[in-house]
Scaffold this motif. Structure first.
Motif, PDB file in Angstrom:
ATOM      1  N   THR A   1      -1.928 -22.152  20.137  1.00  0.00           N
ATOM      2  CA  THR A   1      -1.124 -23.621  20.448  1.00  0.00           C
ATOM      3  C   THR A   1      -0.592 -23.207  21.774  1.00  0.00           C
ATOM      4  OG1 THR A   1      -0.596 -23.904  18.333  1.00  0.00           O
ATOM      5  CG2 THR A   1       0.674 -24.763  19.829  1.00  0.00           C
ATOM      6  N   LEU A   2      -0.130 -22.040  22.287  1.00  0.00           N
ATOM      7  CA  LEU A   2       0.114 -21.736  23.641  1.00  0.00           C
ATOM      8  C   LEU A   2      -0.864 -21.949  24.647  1.00  0.00           C
ATOM      9  CD1 LEU A   2       2.366 -20.542  25.461  1.00  0.00           C
ATOM     10  CD2 LEU A   2       1.614 -18.226  25.031  1.00  0.00           C
ATOM     11  N   GLN A   3      -1.920 -21.393  24.358  1.00  0.00           N
ATOM     12  CA  GLN A   3      -3.042 -21.991  25.381  1.00  0.00           C
ATOM     13  C   GLN A   3      -3.124 -23.250  25.858  1.00  0.00           C
ATOM     14  OE1 GLN A   3      -7.049 -19.798  24.912  1.00  0.00           O
ATOM     15  NE2 GLN A   3      -7.770 -21.659  24.540  1.00  0.00           N
ATOM     16  N   GLU A   4      -3.355 -24.090  24.632  1.00  0.00           N
ATOM     17  CA  GLU A   4      -3.288 -25.207  24.610  1.00  0.00           C
ATOM     18  C   GLU A   4      -2.052 -26.133  25.614  1.00  0.00           C
ATOM     19  OE1 GLU A   4      -4.260 -29.672  22.176  1.00  0.00           O
ATOM     20  OE2 GLU A   4      -4.543 -27.645  21.358  1.00  0.00           O
ATOM     21  N   GLN A   5      -1.051 -25.574  25.072  1.00  0.00           N
ATOM     22  CA  GLN A   5       0.150 -25.904  25.958  1.00  0.00           C
ATOM     23  C   GLN A   5       0.310 -25.679  27.345  1.00  0.00           C
ATOM     24  OE1 GLN A   5       3.220 -24.226  23.217  1.00  0.00           O
ATOM     25  NE2 GLN A   5       3.839 -26.228  22.441  1.00  0.00           N
ATOM     26  N   LEU A   6      -0.286 -24.611  27.716  1.00  0.00           N
ATOM     27  CA  LEU A   6      -0.485 -24.007  29.081  1.00  0.00           C
ATOM     28  C   LEU A   6      -1.406 -24.957  29.899  1.00  0.00           C
ATOM     29  CD1 LEU A   6       0.064 -20.312  28.758  1.00  0.00           C
ATOM     30  CD2 LEU A   6       1.734 -21.917  29.520  1.00  0.00           C
ATOM     31  N   GLN A   7      -2.450 -25.118  29.245  1.00  0.00           N
ATOM     32  CA  GLN A   7      -3.340 -26.106  29.940  1.00  0.00           C
ATOM     33  C   GLN A   7      -2.682 -27.638  30.186  1.00  0.00           C
ATOM     34  OE1 GLN A   7      -6.859 -26.314  26.834  1.00  0.00           O
ATOM     35  NE2 GLN A   7      -7.456 -24.079  27.628  1.00  0.00           N
ATOM     36  N   ARG A   8      -1.906 -28.232  29.269  1.00  0.00           N
ATOM     37  CA  ARG A   8      -1.295 -29.407  29.267  1.00  0.00           C
ATOM     38  C   ARG A   8      -0.115 -29.431  30.595  1.00  0.00           C
ATOM     39  NH1 ARG A   8      -1.769 -33.381  25.185  1.00  0.00           N
ATOM     40  NH2 ARG A   8      -0.584 -34.551  27.087  1.00  0.00           N
ATOM     41  N   PHE A   9       0.326 -27.967  30.935  1.00  0.00           N
ATOM     42  CA  PHE A   9       1.307 -27.898  31.819  1.00  0.00           C
ATOM     43  C   PHE A   9       0.704 -27.788  33.162  1.00  0.00           C
ATOM     44  CE2 PHE A   9       4.850 -26.114  28.868  1.00  0.00           C
ATOM     45  CZ  PHE A   9       4.998 -27.433  28.440  1.00  0.00           C
ATOM     46  N   ASN A  10      -0.827 -27.667  33.063  1.00  0.00           N
ATOM     47  CA  ASN A  10      -1.819 -27.274  34.572  1.00  0.00           C
ATOM     48  C   ASN A  10      -1.324 -26.079  35.060  1.00  0.00           C
ATOM     49  OD1 ASN A  10      -2.856 -29.823  34.509  1.00  0.00           O
ATOM     50  ND2 ASN A  10      -1.166 -30.691  35.438  1.00  0.00           N
ATOM     51  N   ILE A  11      -0.825 -24.772  33.814  1.00  0.00           N
ATOM     52  CA  ILE A  11      -0.872 -23.640  34.352  1.00  0.00           C
ATOM     53  C   ILE A  11      -2.054 -22.772  34.248  1.00  0.00           C
ATOM     54  CG2 ILE A  11       0.512 -21.402  33.851  1.00  0.00           C
ATOM     55  CD1 ILE A  11       2.779 -23.012  33.029  1.00  0.00           C
ATOM     56  N   LEU A  12      -2.785 -23.304  33.170  1.00  0.00           N
ATOM     57  CA  LEU A  12      -4.271 -22.833  32.984  1.00  0.00           C
ATOM     58  C   LEU A  12      -5.047 -24.248  33.221  1.00  0.00           C
ATOM     59  CD1 LEU A  12      -4.119 -20.666  29.637  1.00  0.00           C
ATOM     60  CD2 LEU A  12      -4.083 -19.822  31.802  1.00  0.00           C
ATOM     61  N   ARG A  13      -6.302 -23.764  33.846  1.00  0.00           N
ATOM     62  CA  ARG A  13      -7.210 -24.750  33.982  1.00  0.00           C
ATOM     63  C   ARG A  13      -7.803 -25.539  32.446  1.00  0.00           C
ATOM     64  NH1 ARG A  13      -8.360 -20.958  37.558  1.00  0.00           N
ATOM     65  NH2 ARG A  13      -9.994 -20.098  36.261  1.00  0.00           N
ATOM     66  N   GLN A  14      -8.155 -26.542  32.359  1.00  0.00           N
ATOM     67  CA  GLN A  14      -8.839 -27.190  31.071  1.00  0.00           C
ATOM     68  C   GLN A  14     -10.111 -26.010  30.877  1.00  0.00           C
ATOM     69  OE1 GLN A  14      -7.791 -29.697  29.110  1.00  0.00           O
ATOM     70  NE2 GLN A  14      -5.832 -29.455  30.439  1.00  0.00           N
ATOM     71  N   GLY A  15     -10.232 -25.698  29.691  1.00  0.00           N
ATOM     72  CA  GLY A  15     -11.174 -24.909  29.239  1.00  0.00           C
ATOM     73  C   GLY A  15     -10.943 -23.387  29.292  1.00  0.00           C
ATOM     74  N   GLU A  16      -9.959 -23.023  30.244  1.00  0.00           N
ATOM     75  CA  GLU A  16      -9.540 -21.616  30.432  1.00  0.00           C
ATOM     76  C   GLU A  16      -8.758 -21.033  29.507  1.00  0.00           C
ATOM     77  OE1 GLU A  16      -7.498 -19.079  33.932  1.00  0.00           O
ATOM     78  OE2 GLU A  16      -7.253 -21.372  33.854  1.00  0.00           O
ATOM     79  N   SER A  17      -9.221 -19.904  28.972  1.00  0.00           N
ATOM     80  CA  SER A  17      -8.777 -19.003  27.614  1.00  0.00           C
ATOM     81  C   SER A  17      -7.470 -18.050  28.277  1.00  0.00           C
ATOM     82  CB  SER A  17      -9.801 -18.361  26.837  1.00  0.00           C
ATOM     83  OG  SER A  17      -9.164 -17.700  25.968  1.00  0.00           O
ATOM     84  N   ILE A  18      -6.441 -18.035  27.581  1.00  0.00           N
ATOM     85  CA  ILE A  18      -5.587 -17.214  27.651  1.00  0.00           C
ATOM     86  C   ILE A  18      -6.093 -15.607  27.573  1.00  0.00           C
ATOM     87  CG2 ILE A  18      -4.541 -16.737  25.437  1.00  0.00           C
ATOM     88  CD1 ILE A  18      -1.709 -17.251  26.432  1.00  0.00           C
ATOM     89  N   ASP A  19      -7.167 -15.586  26.800  1.00  0.00           N
ATOM     90  CA  ASP A  19      -7.798 -14.295  26.678  1.00  0.00           C
ATOM     91  C   ASP A  19      -8.492 -13.750  28.071  1.00  0.00           C
ATOM     92  OD1 ASP A  19      -7.384 -14.197  23.990  1.00  0.00           O
ATOM     93  OD2 ASP A  19      -8.990 -14.964  23.300  1.00  0.00           O
TER      94      ASP A  19
END
Length: 592
Positions: free
Chosen positions: A406-424
């Protein structure tokens, strides 16, 4: 309505004065130590000049022991961090202050019992991690607070707090009966709170985990299992993961709790006590009471059961699965995963099997998210309710994996991670360490409060893999758990029951009625451990001290070894007689 944050306690021979030192406040709480009357006044000339004073951080309430009422105050606190600009504190010091100036009205045995009761109250506050805020409602998730009315948010903190998570509710009863005292009534939560800084791609955000431990059916590992007639389960914890970034806020809630059936597992010296599933109580009725409450509070449910499908746990798993089937509730799904079997031989990568099974439901339930303008973007519609036997080690591992997704998806929504980018892709960053250590710390804190030791399997949570060092640490914690569960947890359970008001101390206890703190023991059960220690000591001495006749020395060693073995065998057979059992619960049961 906020609670007073800056307080000073003034003490005289006949009264306590608690003065609010907040800016613009003149409220003064007055407690008569003789009549026990509590009134509200204005600060100023009412406080005698000869009164002794000390600053305090909050008033937890009052509790009655053999000597009479005691006032429990917070004397030290440390800042955990801020949620939405509001400060969260951890209690680091407390004091219990008797109303009575002397204990001359007690006999010597009563004085000894009263000291035991005092130590119980201190033990709960020293060994459990307690948190509070004078402005923020720690007992509710972000989503629950968002869904309330403006009128609800204006209510005093104690009145609107979720009573499941207010650990000093019993202590606040007298104060809460007088609404005008609301700004002195401070709800305290037990569990775990951490607020840390995360940085990814140079963007800073707050990473927060809150675990709220329920005060209903609270207790220790083996003395509290299963559920009660109201549907409350043992070791129930609501865990919320929060992400804050530039006014954006996201939340993801999970729960854990003992298997919602009528079952027990009382300690009896054996490493794994026998599991007893009640034949007299209606499991389906209790199960539905618990799950109905879960659905009302959180929406749809996926029950993730991680216990073994063989051995002593298998019968419990089958009974649990049958209860789900018999309930026929469309809001409930059951997912059983034999954690130990699937991940045997350190194959923890196989947890991906479970995560794949849960993926569709996690996508469906979503998470909570609001904009800086307080506009709702997403709403969490269901939760994962995870359990193993203790709802500690295996449970925390799976919860951390769900939270990570869930964190990965939230960080993508916050534009901290790029769409499709994995926290891994950020395994070497500082935030990766922050995430893993946060969930490992959460496991340790929850485990210490229930089982008495740190959690097992935290090497996987901290490093992402199972290690041999972690297995050695687990062996140590398992041995320590065995000792505490058998020889310490009776006192721990009594302490919790006393603090939460499950047992009420009677004034004439020890005079007109027997003291529950002084049970009668059969002499042989007192002498047997002593004889065992003596026999073992003599065996060691016989081995270490050289003798001219080796045959005679061997005979002595064999004799004392046999004596030790016989004593241990008898202790094993009569295991319950040697266990440190709760005394207050037994006394209450006799009265009821």
């Amino acid at each position: 309505m906020a609670v007073h944050e800056s307080l000073v306690l003034y003490t005289t021979d006949d009264k306590f004065y608690v003065e609010a030192h907040d800016s613009g406040s003149k409220e003064l709480l007055i407690i008569d130590r003789l009549s026990q009357e509590i009134t509200l006044g204005d600060s100023g000339s009412q406080i005698p000049p000869f009164a002794t004073s000390k600053p305090i951080c909050g008033l937890m309430g009052t509790i009655r022991l053999l000597a009479g009422p005691y006032m429990v105050v917070i004397t030290k606190k440390s800042k955990v961090g801020e949620i939405n600009g509001q400060t969260i504190w951890k209690i680091t010091g407390h004091e219990i202050i008797p109303y009575k100036r002397t204990f001359l009205h007690l006999n010597e045995q009563q004085k000894q019992d009263n000291r035991t009761y005092e130590s119980m109250v201190n033990y709960v506050l020293d060994s459990n991690d307690c948190y509070f805020s004078t402005t923020y409602d720690l007992t509710h998730s972000l989503q629950r607070l968002f869904n309330t009315s403006p009128e609800f948010l204006q209510m005093p903190l104690f009145e609107r707090a979720d009573q499941r998570f207010v650990w000093n509710c019993n202590l606040l009863r007298e104060l809460a009966s007088q609404p005008e005292l609301s700004r002195f009534i401070l709800p305290v939560m037990c569990g775990f709170v951490t607020i840390r800084i995360g940085i990814l791609h140079g963007k800073r955000f707050d990473y927060i985990v809150i675990s709220r431990r329920s005060c209903f059916r609270a207790g220790t590992r083996y003395y509290m299992r299963g559920l009660d007639s109201q549907g409350h389960v043992a070791n129930y914890v609501e865990t919320e993961q929060i992400v804050q970034c530039n006014g954006w806020r996201g939340s993801f809630v999970q729960t854990r709790g003992s298997i919602p059936l009528y079952w027990s597992q009382r300690p009896n010296i054996k490493y794994k006590p026998k599991i007893l599933i009640s034949q007299a109580q209606n499991h389906l009725d209790g199960f539905m009471r618990h799950l109905d409450s879960q659905v009302v509070n959180y929406g749809e449910q996926v029950l993730v059961n991680l216990i073994d499908h063989k051995g002593v746990e298998d019968r419990l798993e089958k009974t649990f699965a049958k209860a789900v089937m018999d309930a026929g509730n469309k809001n409930i799904k059951y997912e059983s995963f034999d954690f130990h079997h699937e991940c045997r031989r350190m194959r923890w990568d196989r947890l991906s099997i479970l995560m794949d099974r849960l993926a569709a439901d996690q996508e469906k339930y979503g998470y909570f998210m609001i904009t800086p303008e307080n506009q709702l973007l997403k709403h969490q519609t269901g939760v994962f309710r995870t359990n193993c036997m203790d709802c500690l080690d295996r449970t925390n591992v799976v919860q951390s994996l769900l939270a990570r997704r869930t964190l990965q998806e939230q960080l993508q929504r916050f534009n901290i991670l790029r769409q499709g980018e994995s926290i891994d892709e950020h395994l070497t960053t500082a935030f990766e360490s922050t995430f893993k250590n946060t969930w490992a710390d959460n496991a340790d804190f929850c485990s210490k409060q229930y089982a008495g030791t740190g959690a097992l399997k935290t090497d996987f949570t901290r490093t992402g893999k199972r290690t041999h060092f972690g297995m050695v640490k687990d062996l140590y914690n398992s041995a320590l758990r065995y000792y505490k569960n058998n020889f310490v947890d009776g006192f721990r359970q009594d302490s919790i029951d006393l603090f939460l008001g499950n047992y009420i101390v009677e004034e004439n206890e020890g005079i007109s009625s027997p003291s529950p703190l002084r049970p009668k023991h059969d002499t042989k059960f007192i002498l047997l451990p002593v004889i065992c220690i003596i026999a073992f000591s003599m065996m060691i001495i016989s081995i270490l001290i050289p003798a001219a006749d080796l045959y005679l020395q061997a005979s002595y060693v064999f004799f004392w070894m046999a004596a030790t073995a016989v004593c241990l065998a008898l202790m094993y057979i009569y295991g319950m007689e040697f266990v440190n059992q709760p005394r207050l619960a037994q006394a209450k049961a006799k009265l009821d």
